[in-house]
Design a protein around this motif. Structure first.
Motif, PDB file in Angstrom:
ATOM      1  N   ALA A   1      -5.401 -29.226 -23.821  1.00 51.27           N
ATOM      2  CA  ALA A   1      -4.883 -28.620 -23.622  1.00 51.27           C
ATOM      3  C   ALA A   1      -4.777 -27.304 -22.363  1.00 51.27           C
ATOM      4  O   ALA A   1      -4.425 -28.169 -21.388  1.00 51.27           O
ATOM      5  CB  ALA A   1      -6.728 -27.543 -23.196  1.00 51.27           C
ATOM      6  N   ALA A   2      -4.015 -26.203 -21.700  1.00 46.89           N
ATOM      7  CA  ALA A   2      -3.148 -25.832 -21.035  1.00 46.89           C
ATOM      8  C   ALA A   2      -3.979 -25.397 -20.404  1.00 46.89           C
ATOM      9  O   ALA A   2      -3.400 -24.453 -18.895  1.00 46.89           O
ATOM     10  CB  ALA A   2      -2.257 -24.918 -21.279  1.00 46.89           C
ATOM     11  N   SER A   3      -5.463 -25.966 -19.809  1.00 47.61           N
ATOM     12  CA  SER A   3      -6.551 -24.672 -18.943  1.00 47.61           C
ATOM     13  C   SER A   3      -6.237 -26.247 -17.805  1.00 47.61           C
ATOM     14  O   SER A   3      -6.419 -26.909 -17.765  1.00 47.61           O
ATOM     15  CB  SER A   3      -7.490 -24.680 -19.771  1.00 47.61           C
ATOM     16  OG  SER A   3      -8.523 -26.190 -20.063  1.00 47.61           O
TER      17      SER A   3
ATOM     18  N   LEU B   1       3.710 -26.881 -12.424  1.00 49.23           N
ATOM     19  CA  LEU B   1       4.402 -27.872 -12.525  1.00 49.23           C
ATOM     20  C   LEU B   1       4.383 -28.611 -13.834  1.00 49.23           C
ATOM     21  O   LEU B   1       5.521 -29.436 -13.736  1.00 49.23           O
ATOM     22  CB  LEU B   1       5.034 -28.569 -11.316  1.00 49.23           C
ATOM     23  CG  LEU B   1       5.605 -27.726 -10.561  1.00 49.23           C
ATOM     24  CD1 LEU B   1       5.470 -28.470  -8.991  1.00 49.23           C
ATOM     25  CD2 LEU B   1       7.058 -27.125 -10.546  1.00 49.23           C
ATOM     26  N   GLU B   2       3.089 -28.912 -14.290  1.00 38.59           N
ATOM     27  CA  GLU B   2       2.633 -29.843 -15.290  1.00 38.59           C
ATOM     28  C   GLU B   2       2.879 -28.784 -16.649  1.00 38.59           C
ATOM     29  O   GLU B   2       2.270 -29.736 -17.637  1.00 38.59           O
ATOM     30  CB  GLU B   2       1.565 -30.204 -15.531  1.00 38.59           C
ATOM     31  CG  GLU B   2       1.523 -31.672 -14.037  1.00 38.59           C
ATOM     32  CD  GLU B   2      -0.074 -31.787 -13.282  1.00 38.59           C
ATOM     33  OE1 GLU B   2      -0.696 -31.399 -13.940  1.00 38.59           O
ATOM     34  OE2 GLU B   2      -0.038 -32.390 -12.386  1.00 38.59           O
ATOM     35  N   VAL B   3       2.960 -27.555 -16.691  1.00 34.84           N
ATOM     36  CA  VAL B   3       2.783 -27.141 -18.323  1.00 34.84           C
ATOM     37  C   VAL B   3       3.870 -26.798 -18.610  1.00 34.84           C
ATOM     38  O   VAL B   3       4.981 -26.783 -17.937  1.00 34.84           O
ATOM     39  CB  VAL B   3       2.053 -25.327 -17.319  1.00 34.84           C
ATOM     40  CG1 VAL B   3       1.663 -24.458 -18.277  1.00 34.84           C
ATOM     41  CG2 VAL B   3       0.743 -25.339 -16.615  1.00 34.84           C
ATOM     42  N   LYS B   4       3.921 -27.468 -20.179  1.00 32.61           N
ATOM     43  CA  LYS B   4       4.657 -27.034 -20.718  1.00 32.61           C
ATOM     44  C   LYS B   4       5.039 -25.880 -21.496  1.00 32.61           C
ATOM     45  O   LYS B   4       4.363 -24.990 -20.720  1.00 32.61           O
ATOM     46  CB  LYS B   4       4.480 -27.655 -21.930  1.00 32.61           C
ATOM     47  CG  LYS B   4       4.090 -29.380 -22.247  1.00 32.61           C
ATOM     48  CD  LYS B   4       4.550 -30.286 -23.055  1.00 32.61           C
ATOM     49  CE  LYS B   4       3.985 -31.712 -23.009  1.00 32.61           C
ATOM     50  NZ  LYS B   4       4.151 -32.366 -22.149  1.00 32.61           N
ATOM     51  N   LEU B   5       6.854 -25.636 -21.325  1.00 34.29           N
ATOM     52  CA  LEU B   5       7.201 -24.356 -21.827  1.00 34.29           C
ATOM     53  C   LEU B   5       6.462 -23.052 -22.475  1.00 34.29           C
ATOM     54  O   LEU B   5       6.568 -21.984 -21.798  1.00 34.29           O
ATOM     55  CB  LEU B   5       8.715 -24.556 -21.784  1.00 34.29           C
ATOM     56  CG  LEU B   5       8.778 -24.218 -20.316  1.00 34.29           C
ATOM     57  CD1 LEU B   5      11.200 -24.514 -20.928  1.00 34.29           C
ATOM     58  CD2 LEU B   5       9.445 -22.538 -19.941  1.00 34.29           C
ATOM     59  N   GLY B   6       6.031 -24.347 -23.256  1.00 37.50           N
ATOM     60  CA  GLY B   6       5.411 -23.434 -24.960  1.00 37.50           C
ATOM     61  C   GLY B   6       4.633 -22.841 -24.506  1.00 37.50           C
ATOM     62  O   GLY B   6       4.126 -22.022 -24.976  1.00 37.50           O
ATOM     63  N   GLU B   7       3.440 -23.152 -23.106  1.00 40.03           N
ATOM     64  CA  GLU B   7       2.138 -23.741 -23.007  1.00 40.03           C
ATOM     65  C   GLU B   7       2.764 -21.790 -22.445  1.00 40.03           C
ATOM     66  O   GLU B   7       1.291 -21.965 -21.497  1.00 40.03           O
ATOM     67  CB  GLU B   7       1.692 -24.356 -22.546  1.00 40.03           C
ATOM     68  CG  GLU B   7       1.576 -25.325 -23.813  1.00 40.03           C
ATOM     69  CD  GLU B   7       1.204 -27.036 -23.038  1.00 40.03           C
ATOM     70  OE1 GLU B   7       0.475 -26.867 -21.969  1.00 40.03           O
ATOM     71  OE2 GLU B   7       1.035 -27.481 -23.626  1.00 40.03           O
ATOM     72  N   LEU B   8       3.595 -21.981 -21.779  1.00 40.72           N
ATOM     73  CA  LEU B   8       3.655 -20.992 -20.238  1.00 40.72           C
ATOM     74  C   LEU B   8       2.452 -19.679 -20.720  1.00 40.72           C
ATOM     75  O   LEU B   8       1.805 -19.544 -19.783  1.00 40.72           O
ATOM     76  CB  LEU B   8       4.767 -20.754 -19.935  1.00 40.72           C
ATOM     77  CG  LEU B   8       5.407 -20.433 -18.268  1.00 40.72           C
ATOM     78  CD1 LEU B   8       4.342 -21.543 -17.610  1.00 40.72           C
ATOM     79  CD2 LEU B   8       6.071 -20.363 -17.821  1.00 40.72           C
ATOM     80  N   PRO B   9       3.206 -18.557 -22.114  1.00 39.42           N
ATOM     81  CA  PRO B   9       2.303 -17.873 -21.668  1.00 39.42           C
ATOM     82  C   PRO B   9       0.691 -17.862 -21.669  1.00 39.42           C
ATOM     83  O   PRO B   9      -0.189 -16.910 -20.965  1.00 39.42           O
ATOM     84  CB  PRO B   9       2.836 -17.170 -23.419  1.00 39.42           C
ATOM     85  CG  PRO B   9       4.141 -17.337 -23.578  1.00 39.42           C
ATOM     86  CD  PRO B   9       4.041 -18.669 -23.008  1.00 39.42           C
ATOM     87  N   SER B  10      -0.271 -19.028 -22.271  1.00 42.38           N
ATOM     88  CA  SER B  10      -0.912 -18.511 -22.400  1.00 42.38           C
ATOM     89  C   SER B  10      -2.278 -18.933 -21.389  1.00 42.38           C
ATOM     90  O   SER B  10      -2.845 -18.608 -20.463  1.00 42.38           O
ATOM     91  CB  SER B  10      -1.509 -19.628 -23.680  1.00 42.38           C
ATOM     92  OG  SER B  10      -0.632 -21.138 -23.065  1.00 42.38           O
TER      93      SER B  10
END
Lengths: 226, 83
Positions: free
Chosen positions: B1-3, B8-17
């Motif tokens: 999960a992106a929580s 810097l550890e967030v993947k690009l696809g998860e950026l909006p969420s």
């Protein structure tokens, strides 16, 4: 050239929102507080400077006047820091606005005078007549002293505004002259540049001196009235 | 999960969420400013042998922001034939 000479003095707004609030609040960021006995160099330097200034300025007052120490020290820090920050390129100096200086001068002066009237009424009223005046001159002198009393806050505000604004304008003008002269005659441009350097040094001094003078005068008005 | 991942550890696809999960309440924004201030303060000013760089970086940023603010008037003063 005339229009853009004064554009640095208009109140900064961004999309209709007052940016000037942020600019006025910015110097507070540069004075961090610390509860420690031995803090970092920045805070130690500021505490040392503040102690030096407060000792020099508040030693002439009695204990009732010394309750104003916090107010006067904040005043000198605020005016000094806003004036010095205004010397950075492209920045906005809040103390060039007469409205702000009036807002600082009138309440402080009124506070000092009203304290004097409330606590030492006879002595405050006696200020209106200097000692040893010949009797026929008394009515005129009372009028003159009243006028000189009421002009004090105006003089405080206008002095600060005029000094800082005039300094900024001179820097703009001489800087523009140096730029324009560079293509015409380099020697004259060098002379003008030297004048600019000297002027900048003067402006640094004026920035701090004006803060000092403002605070000193308020403290003198206070001394008269406590 | 992106929580609760750092940026810097967030993947690009998860950026909006990830952006939508941030706290945009007033106290959240105030907290962000406070954290940013203390990050800078503790790194550059509140050290044993702090140098002038701690103060001058702040002043340089101030100058830059004021330049951006007054760019609209300043661009008329460039040395150009056509403004």
């Amino acid at each position: 050239m005339n229009e853009n000479l004064f554009t640095s003095f208009i109140t900064p707004m961004i999309l209709g929102l007052p940016l000037v609030t942020l600019i006025v609040l910015f110097p507070s960021l540069l004075f961090p507080t610390s509860n420690r006995l031995v803090s970092n160099r920045f805070v130690t330097l500021q505490q040392w400077m503040l102690q030096l200034v407060s000792k020099q300025m508040m030693s002439i007052h009695n204990s009732k006047g010394q309750t104003w120490t916090l107010m006067l020290m904040s005043l000198i820090l605020f005016i000094g820091s806003t004036n010095l920050l205004g010397l950075l390129p492209h920045s906005f100096t809040p103390t060039t606005q007469l409205s702000m200086n009036l807002g600082m001068a009138i309440p402080l002066w009124a506070g000092a005078v009203i304290t004097g009237f409330r606590n030492k009424t006879k002595a405050s009223l006696a200020h209106f007549l200097p000692q040893g005046t010949p009797t026929p001159l008394i009515p005129m002198l009372v009028i003159i002293e009243t006028i000189s009393l009421f002009i004090q806050p105006m003089a405080l505000a206008v002095r600060l505004t005029a000094n800082i604004t005039a300094g900024h304008l001179l820097i703009h003008l001489i800087g523009g002259a140096t730029l324009a002269l560079m293509s015409i005659s380099t020697t004259t441009a060098l002379i003008t540049f030297t004048i600019l350097i000297l002027l900048t040094i003067l402006e640094f001094a004026v920035a701090m001196i004006q803060a000092y003078v403002f605070t000193l005068l308020v403290s003198l008005y206070l001394h008269d009235n406590t | 999960a992106a929580s609760e991942k750092k940026l810097l550890e967030v993947k690009l696809g998860e950026l909006p969420s990830w952006i939508l999960m941030r706290d945009f309440t007033p106290s959240g924004i105030a907290g962000a400013f406070q954290r940013g201030y203390y990050r800078y303060y503790n790194k550059y000013v509140n050290v044993k042998k702090g140098s002038i760089a701690g103060l001058s970086m702040v002043l340089a940023a101030y100058v830059f922001l004021n330049y951006c603010r007054s760019y609209k008037e300043l661009k008329h003063e460039r040395l150009r034939k056509y403004h």
